[in-house]
Design an enzyme around this catalytic site. Sequence first.
Site, mmCIF file in Angstrom:
data_model
loop_
_atom_site.group_PDB
_atom_site.id
_atom_site.type_symbol
_atom_site.label_atom_id
_atom_site.label_comp_id
_atom_site.label_asym_id
_atom_site.label_seq_id
_atom_site.Cartn_x
_atom_site.Cartn_y
_atom_site.Cartn_z
ATOM 1 N N LYS A 67 54.295 52.513 25.941
ATOM 2 C CA LYS A 67 54.890 53.770 26.406
ATOM 3 C C LYS A 67 56.253 53.956 25.769
ATOM 4 O O LYS A 67 56.899 53.006 25.296
ATOM 5 C CB LYS A 67 55.006 53.805 27.933
ATOM 6 C CG LYS A 67 55.874 52.707 28.565
ATOM 7 C CD LYS A 67 57.373 52.958 28.540
ATOM 8 C CE LYS A 67 58.157 51.854 29.244
ATOM 9 N NZ LYS A 67 59.619 51.937 29.009
ATOM 10 N N ASP A 124 57.438 49.590 36.338
ATOM 11 C CA ASP A 124 56.725 50.423 35.363
ATOM 12 C C ASP A 124 55.209 50.297 35.464
ATOM 13 O O ASP A 124 54.471 51.058 34.824
ATOM 14 C CB ASP A 124 57.139 50.053 33.932
ATOM 15 C CG ASP A 124 58.533 50.542 33.585
ATOM 16 O OD1 ASP A 124 59.118 51.286 34.398
ATOM 17 O OD2 ASP A 124 59.039 50.186 32.504
#
Length: 280
Positions: free
Chosen positions: A11, A136
């Site tokens: 990401k 996350d």
Amino acid sequence: MISISLPSPAKLNLFLHILDRREDGYHNLQTLFQLLDYGDQLSFSINKQPEINVISDLKDVKPQDNLVFKAARALQQATNCSWGCEIQLAKKIPMGAGLGGGSSNAATTLVGLNSLWQCNLSHDQLAEIGSDLGADIPVFVKGLSAFAEGIGDKLTPISLNPIWYLVVTPKIKVSTEQIFCHSELTRNAPAIKIRALSEELYRNDCQSVVETLYPEVKQVSDWLKRYGNPLMTGTGASVYCRFDSQQEAKKAQQTVPNSWSSFVAKGINQSPLHKQLENL
């Protein structure tokens, strides 16, 4: 024995704004998670014995300290599952780079074993298990690019235009804990509304501190400025630049100094992990 190989995408944080420090020591923040079509691969072989075995080439990480092992054990305990597994981890995502590699690996483990072990937990339930291991992890569990608030766990899915990225990483690992504990870290960013998102507002509140402590990150950022407006992802050490086409990004990648690692990836809105499981 049932076996399957599943992707674990990286990401980017398209921005990272630090609002304030919470009483528990964590920080309230706002960020925009962009999933990428680039990442690691995890291979699972399940068996009816309860042992969990993780195989990887991570020499600096003990198997029991790997987030993959912790995620598998957490799911096993949360569901009282009596099955076990062997997991082989093939790494491509740099560690300590702000690309979410460890969190993504943990999420792929939770989502993959939830299917293979037939635990039948929802994505929300898996995200809750994952949030105890890392802030996350939920975005990877849910598998959608998203606007995030809180400590990064309050997610609003968002559809982003397809953009190509050149991601460059110096040969260092940045300590996230060190950055968030630093006295010079900006912690008073005003909150923004999702409808007010604008690329002009994109910045990373951690970047100046990281560049002071790790001059190699500043070197990468300064070098990438010839191609646009580079930004550090997460707490670094990776820095990225946007391109309109794969060809342009690949051309720029050819000029990256040999002392740094790099890759070109496309921004995607849905994780390839979820697409693959949907097609099984």
